[in-house]
Design a protein around this motif. Structure first.
Motif, PDB file in Angstrom:
ATOM      1  N   PHE A   1       0.871  -1.166   0.000  1.00 12.24           N
ATOM      2  CA  PHE A   1       0.000   0.000   0.000  1.00 12.24           C
ATOM      3  C   PHE A   1       0.906   1.212   0.000  1.00 12.24           C
ATOM      4  O   PHE A   1       1.490   1.548   1.034  1.00 12.24           O
ATOM      5  N   GLY A   2       1.055   1.834  -1.147  1.00 12.94           N
ATOM      6  CA  GLY A   2       1.990   2.950  -1.241  1.00 12.94           C
ATOM      7  C   GLY A   2       3.393   2.445  -1.001  1.00 12.94           C
ATOM      8  O   GLY A   2       3.876   1.564  -1.695  1.00 12.94           O
ATOM      9  N   ARG A   3       4.038   2.977   0.033  1.00 11.79           N
ATOM     10  CA  ARG A   3       5.389   2.529   0.370  1.00 11.79           C
ATOM     11  C   ARG A   3       5.395   1.513   1.508  1.00 11.79           C
ATOM     12  O   ARG A   3       6.444   1.044   1.927  1.00 11.79           O
ATOM     13  N   SER A   4       4.214   1.173   2.029  1.00 13.33           N
ATOM     14  CA  SER A   4       4.101   0.254   3.164  1.00 13.33           C
ATOM     15  C   SER A   4       3.692  -1.135   2.700  1.00 13.33           C
ATOM     16  O   SER A   4       3.000  -1.291   1.697  1.00 13.33           O
ATOM     17  N   TYR A   5       4.121  -2.127   3.453  1.00 11.12           N
ATOM     18  CA  TYR A   5       3.742  -3.509   3.186  1.00 11.12           C
ATOM     19  C   TYR A   5       2.853  -4.009   4.309  1.00 11.12           C
ATOM     20  O   TYR A   5       3.032  -3.648   5.468  1.00 11.12           O
ATOM     21  N   ARG A   6       1.903  -4.873   3.948  1.00  8.05           N
ATOM     22  CA  ARG A   6       1.063  -5.545   4.922  1.00  8.05           C
ATOM     23  C   ARG A   6       1.131  -7.037   4.635  1.00  8.05           C
ATOM     24  O   ARG A   6       1.081  -7.466   3.485  1.00  8.05           O
ATOM     25  N   VAL A   7       1.241  -7.819   5.690  1.00  6.90           N
ATOM     26  CA  VAL A   7       1.387  -9.262   5.571  1.00  6.90           C
ATOM     27  C   VAL A   7       0.146  -9.919   6.169  1.00  6.90           C
ATOM     28  O   VAL A   7      -0.235  -9.592   7.299  1.00  6.90           O
ATOM     29  N   PRO A   8      -0.492 -10.836   5.438  1.00  2.93           N
ATOM     30  CA  PRO A   8      -1.647 -11.540   6.003  1.00  2.93           C
ATOM     31  C   PRO A   8      -1.225 -12.355   7.225  1.00  2.93           C
ATOM     32  O   PRO A   8      -0.184 -13.022   7.204  1.00  2.93           O
ATOM     33  N   GLU A   9      -2.019 -12.277   8.270  1.00  4.57           N
ATOM     34  CA  GLU A   9      -1.695 -12.972   9.523  1.00  4.57           C
ATOM     35  C   GLU A   9      -1.526 -14.473   9.294  1.00  4.57           C
ATOM     36  O   GLU A   9      -0.615 -15.087   9.846  1.00  4.57           O
ATOM     37  N   ASN A  10      -2.387 -15.069   8.466  1.00  6.16           N
ATOM     38  CA  ASN A  10      -2.281 -16.513   8.228  1.00  6.16           C
ATOM     39  C   ASN A  10      -1.000 -16.883   7.485  1.00  6.16           C
ATOM     40  O   ASN A  10      -0.496 -17.991   7.611  1.00  6.16           O
TER      41      ASN A  10
END
Length: 74
Positions: free
Chosen positions: A43-52
């Motif tokens: 998302f833009g310059r940020s990363y998000r990792v799915p908890e699973n």
């Protein structure tokens, strides 16, 4: 970073939350993401990792004590 994975209904964690959960540095999490070992969305310059995905990664990395894998001094 993964291509066309279905993340519907997934709970996402920040890189800092993943690092805290795994007890590693944020740089280690970024390396796992960039190597393709840990799926993430950007998302833009940020990363998000799915908890699973974190749970799956840790489960796959678990050591089997019955076979002595990972024991020091062997």
């Amino acid at each position: 970073m993964t291509d066309k994975q279905n993340f519907a209904g997934a709970r996402f964690m920040t890189v800092a939350e993943v690092a805290d959960m795994m007890r590693v540095s944020k740089m280690t999490v970024y390396r796992l993401i960039h190597a393709g070992d840990l799926p993430a969305v950007q998302f833009g310059r940020s990363y998000r990792v799915p908890e699973n995905a974190v749970e799956s990664y840790l489960g796959a990395a678990a050591i089997d004590p019955q076979h002595g894998t990972g024991s020091y001094g062997r």
